[in-house]
Design a protein around this motif. Structure first.
Motif, PDB file in Angstrom:
ATOM      1  N   GLU A  86       0.904  -1.339   0.091  1.00 33.57           N
ATOM      2  CA  GLU A  86       0.052  -0.036   0.236  1.00 33.57           C
ATOM      3  C   GLU A  86       0.777   1.242  -0.022  1.00 33.57           C
ATOM      4  N   LYS A  87       1.890   1.360   0.867  1.00 34.86           N
ATOM      5  CA  LYS A  87       2.737   2.463   1.025  1.00 34.86           C
ATOM      6  C   LYS A  87       3.550   2.540  -0.315  1.00 34.86           C
ATOM      7  N   GLY A  88       4.103   1.507  -0.719  1.00 35.71           N
ATOM      8  CA  GLY A  88       4.796   1.687  -2.065  1.00 35.71           C
ATOM      9  C   GLY A  88       3.920   1.993  -3.506  1.00 35.71           C
ATOM     10  N   LEU A  89       2.795   1.665  -3.419  1.00 39.31           N
ATOM     11  CA  LEU A  89       2.012   1.982  -4.392  1.00 39.31           C
ATOM     12  C   LEU A  89       1.837   3.629  -4.409  1.00 39.31           C
ATOM     13  N   PHE A  90       1.658   3.975  -3.212  1.00 43.61           N
ATOM     14  CA  PHE A  90       1.485   5.712  -3.301  1.00 43.61           C
ATOM     15  C   PHE A  90       2.524   6.332  -3.724  1.00 43.61           C
ATOM     16  N   ASP A  91       4.008   5.692  -3.400  1.00 39.02           N
ATOM     17  CA  ASP A  91       5.282   6.595  -4.005  1.00 39.02           C
ATOM     18  C   ASP A  91       5.269   6.309  -5.392  1.00 39.02           C
ATOM     19  N   ILE A  92       4.910   5.178  -5.889  1.00 44.27           N
ATOM     20  CA  ILE A  92       4.996   5.058  -7.498  1.00 44.27           C
ATOM     21  C   ILE A  92       3.571   6.252  -8.203  1.00 44.27           C
ATOM     22  N   SER A  93       2.601   6.353  -7.482  1.00 42.95           N
ATOM     23  CA  SER A  93       1.971   7.220  -8.176  1.00 42.95           C
ATOM     24  C   SER A  93       2.217   8.504  -7.980  1.00 42.95           C
ATOM     25  N   LYS A  94       3.079   9.024  -6.939  1.00 45.21           N
ATOM     26  CA  LYS A  94       3.594  10.211  -6.936  1.00 45.21           C
ATOM     27  C   LYS A  94       4.461  10.663  -8.184  1.00 45.21           C
ATOM     28  N   ASN A  95       5.066   9.657  -8.857  1.00 45.77           N
ATOM     29  CA  ASN A  95       5.759   9.781  -9.966  1.00 45.77           C
ATOM     30  C   ASN A  95       5.068  10.026 -11.057  1.00 45.77           C
ATOM     31  N   VAL A  96       3.740   9.704 -11.138  1.00 43.26           N
ATOM     32  CA  VAL A  96       2.858   9.712 -12.183  1.00 43.26           C
ATOM     33  C   VAL A  96       1.884  11.248 -12.063  1.00 43.26           C
ATOM     34  N   PHE A  97       1.340  11.235 -10.849  1.00 41.68           N
ATOM     35  CA  PHE A  97       0.096  12.257 -10.454  1.00 41.68           C
ATOM     36  C   PHE A  97       0.926  13.020  -9.385  1.00 41.68           C
ATOM     37  N   PRO A  98       1.246  14.099  -9.776  1.00 40.78           N
ATOM     38  CA  PRO A  98       1.894  15.136  -8.640  1.00 40.78           C
ATOM     39  C   PRO A  98       0.918  15.361  -7.347  1.00 40.78           C
ATOM     40  N   VAL A  99       1.797  15.270  -6.225  1.00 39.23           N
ATOM     41  CA  VAL A  99       0.805  15.376  -5.035  1.00 39.23           C
ATOM     42  C   VAL A  99       0.343  16.953  -5.075  1.00 39.23           C
ATOM     43  N   ASP A 100       1.033  18.070  -5.616  1.00 42.75           N
ATOM     44  CA  ASP A 100       0.458  19.412  -5.298  1.00 42.75           C
ATOM     45  C   ASP A 100      -0.481  19.517  -6.411  1.00 42.75           C
ATOM     46  N   GLU A 101      -0.824  18.360  -7.367  1.00 49.94           N
ATOM     47  CA  GLU A 101      -1.965  18.699  -8.282  1.00 49.94           C
ATOM     48  C   GLU A 101      -3.164  17.993  -8.302  1.00 49.94           C
ATOM     49  N   TYR A 102      -2.947  16.597  -7.611  1.00 53.41           N
ATOM     50  CA  TYR A 102      -4.102  15.755  -7.618  1.00 53.41           C
ATOM     51  C   TYR A 102      -4.328  15.465  -6.181  1.00 53.41           C
ATOM     52  N   ILE A 103      -5.801  14.918  -6.113  1.00 53.27           N
ATOM     53  CA  ILE A 103      -6.525  14.674  -4.764  1.00 53.27           C
ATOM     54  C   ILE A 103      -6.727  13.022  -4.951  1.00 53.27           C
ATOM     55  N   PHE A 104      -6.312  12.172  -3.698  1.00 58.15           N
ATOM     56  CA  PHE A 104      -6.599  10.965  -3.644  1.00 58.15           C
ATOM     57  C   PHE A 104      -7.691  10.479  -3.174  1.00 58.15           C
ATOM     58  N   ARG A 105      -8.367   9.349  -3.787  1.00 57.33           N
ATOM     59  CA  ARG A 105      -9.547   8.475  -3.402  1.00 57.33           C
ATOM     60  C   ARG A 105      -9.226   7.222  -3.383  1.00 57.33           C
ATOM     61  N   GLU A 106      -9.781   6.407  -2.548  1.00 56.16           N
ATOM     62  CA  GLU A 106      -9.604   4.796  -2.480  1.00 56.16           C
ATOM     63  C   GLU A 106     -10.377   4.537  -3.857  1.00 56.16           C
ATOM     64  N   GLY A 107      -9.961   3.400  -4.578  1.00 59.51           N
ATOM     65  CA  GLY A 107     -10.457   3.102  -5.808  1.00 59.51           C
ATOM     66  C   GLY A 107     -11.942   2.819  -5.540  1.00 59.51           C
ATOM     67  N   GLN A 108     -12.595   3.186  -6.579  1.00 57.61           N
ATOM     68  CA  GLN A 108     -14.395   3.140  -6.726  1.00 57.61           C
ATOM     69  C   GLN A 108     -14.619   2.301  -7.833  1.00 57.61           C
ATOM     70  N   ILE A 109     -13.687   1.864  -8.726  1.00 59.00           N
ATOM     71  CA  ILE A 109     -14.174   1.106 -10.143  1.00 59.00           C
ATOM     72  C   ILE A 109     -14.330  -0.290  -9.942  1.00 59.00           C
ATOM     73  N   PHE A 110     -13.578  -0.861  -9.216  1.00 56.90           N
ATOM     74  CA  PHE A 110     -13.262  -2.485  -8.975  1.00 56.90           C
ATOM     75  C   PHE A 110     -14.284  -2.799  -7.999  1.00 56.90           C
ATOM     76  N   THR A 111     -15.256  -3.387  -7.933  1.00 45.46           N
ATOM     77  CA  THR A 111     -16.182  -3.809  -6.805  1.00 45.46           C
ATOM     78  C   THR A 111     -15.489  -5.374  -6.369  1.00 45.46           C
ATOM     79  N   GLU A 112     -15.786  -5.567  -5.002  1.00 43.04           N
ATOM     80  CA  GLU A 112     -15.451  -6.842  -4.463  1.00 43.04           C
ATOM     81  C   GLU A 112     -15.496  -7.990  -5.397  1.00 43.04           C
TER      82      GLU A 112
END
Length: 399
Positions: A86-112
């Motif tokens: 979970e922590k590492g995935l955030f770090d990878i996301s920061k390389n693609v989606f800059p922290v000062d531009e984007y807002i995080f939300r838990e995934g809502q597309i894939f259901t259980e």
């Protein structure tokens, strides 16, 4: 005729799953392709403040929980792997989606249900044709969402372990939003983590001995890349997700008895509108236990420094046994060091003294690295001492 009808139904259900929008779609007009975060209940949305937590994404309040959230602890082999994934995935996301531009939300597309389907096996046309209606229903073969390889009708567990083991263990989705001038939030980015197995477990008979087979890392990587391509194709089949930038990251878990987690090995990105992923970029990430022979082999200086750190603690506190550290290395450089100091609580004064002493020790050890030290017993944390990359140290003692 019956088989043909089944195949048609399977195709329809697969297309429906591929086009299935997240819960947001039920909340807005069907013709609106933008995914918003307006909840079903009429509650005013706000964003968390980022000024006091630099380096972290803002989030939407009220906080939205992923519909597949409960599967993480079930599917991952250990708490060590869960945290690193979970922590590492955030770090990878920061390389693609800059922290000062984007807002995080838990995934809502894939259901259980969708995630469970993805983790299943693929079925060949021949396998489906041979199934009874009851078997089709029980295996959910109509939708045929499985990403793990088909057994091709093979029933021998040893042959399956060799030729078609289960590679994919879990899928974690993160959503990244942009806000316009009116504050309207729109889904602009998606990160998907694929947690892969390093070992396949199987039994040759029910309730019999459990055997294991170590999986080849290069094959695990290839399988993960194949699965990422397939998931991208399914998402792009829905016009609601045709324009977002989508990143995929492959994580290989450590074994269920390991006291260090696995690590990310690669990631790739499909820019908005692209139907194919870029070449996968290698990630040089390692988790190392300190002090240990492995730690000494990986970085002799840090392992030696850690041994001195432990000796200093034991020299002044009789209640101290030994501490355990987990170092996270990126490109062979220590990124973070997490230290657990186990104690048997005797007095509040001792906790204060130990915390102050650790504060002082961190000034002499692990220069230039982020360090987090927790002082705790099995049920409670008594103090937390942290040091950032600038060697600024802070201590919090819990009342």
């Amino acid at each position: 005729m019956k088989i043909k009808a089944m195949m048609i139904l399977m195709a329809v259900m697969l297309a429906a799953c591929n086009a299935a929008p997240g819960p947001e779609a039920e909340e807005g007009p069907a013709e609106d392709d933008n995914v918003t975060t307006t909840p079903a209940a009429e509650r005013e949305e706000t964003l968390t403040q980022s000024s006091s937590t630099a380096g972290y994404y803002q989030t939407v309040i009220p906080y939205e929980i992923s519909p597949s959230r409960g599967l993480t602890s079930t599917n991952m082999v250990s708490s060590y792997n869960i945290e690193a994934f979970e922590k590492g995935l955030f770090d990878i996301s920061k390389n693609v989606f800059p922290v000062d531009e984007y807002i995080f939300r838990e995934g809502q597309i894939f259901t259980e249900e969708m995630v469970r389907g993805f983790l299943g096996r693929q079925y060949t046309r021949e396998e489906i044709e041979e199934m009874s209606e009851e078997e089709l229903a029980d295996s959910n073969a109509f939708s045929n969402l499985g990403l793990n390889p088909s057994t091709g009708g093979e029933e021998d567990p040893e042959v399956i372990a060799e030729e078609a083991p289960l590679y994919l263990s879990h899928i974690l989705e993160q959503n990244y939003l942009l806000a316009d001038e009116e504050g309207e939030l729109t889904l602009d980015g998606i990160t998907i983590g694929l947690a892969m197995n390093s070992t396949y477990f199987y039994q040759t008979e029910q309730y019999g001995t459990t055997y294991s087979r170590s999986l080849d890392e290069s094959e695990v990587r290839e399988q993960g890349q194949r699965m990422a391509d397939e998931i991208l194709e399914r998402l792009r089949a829905n016009e609601r997700y045709s324009d977002q930038t989508i990143a995929f990251a492959i994580f290989i878990q450590s074994g269920d008895t390991a006291i260090t987690p696995g690590n990310f090995v690669s990631y790739a990105v499909a820019e908005g509108g692209d139907d194919t992923l870029s070449s996968f970029n290698d990630i040089n990430e390692d988790y190392v236990l300190f002090p240990s022979s492995e730690g000494a082999e990986f970085n002799e200086q840090i392992n030696s420094d850690y041994e001195v750190f432990n000796r200093n603690l034991s020299a002044y506190f009789d209640n101290f046994t030994t501490s355990i550290g987990h170092g996270r290395f990126i490109d062979d450089s220590l990124e973070t060091l997490t230290i657990e100091i186990p104690v048997q609580y005797t007095s509040y004064g001792e906790i204060i003294g130990l915390s102050q002493y650790v504060h002082g020790l961190l000034g002499d050890h692990f220069a230039g690295s982020a360090v987090e030290v927790s002082i705790a017993d099995k049920s409670e944390t008594y103090a937390l001492i942290t040091k950032d990359e600038n060697d600024e140290i802070s201590t919090h003692i819990y009342e």
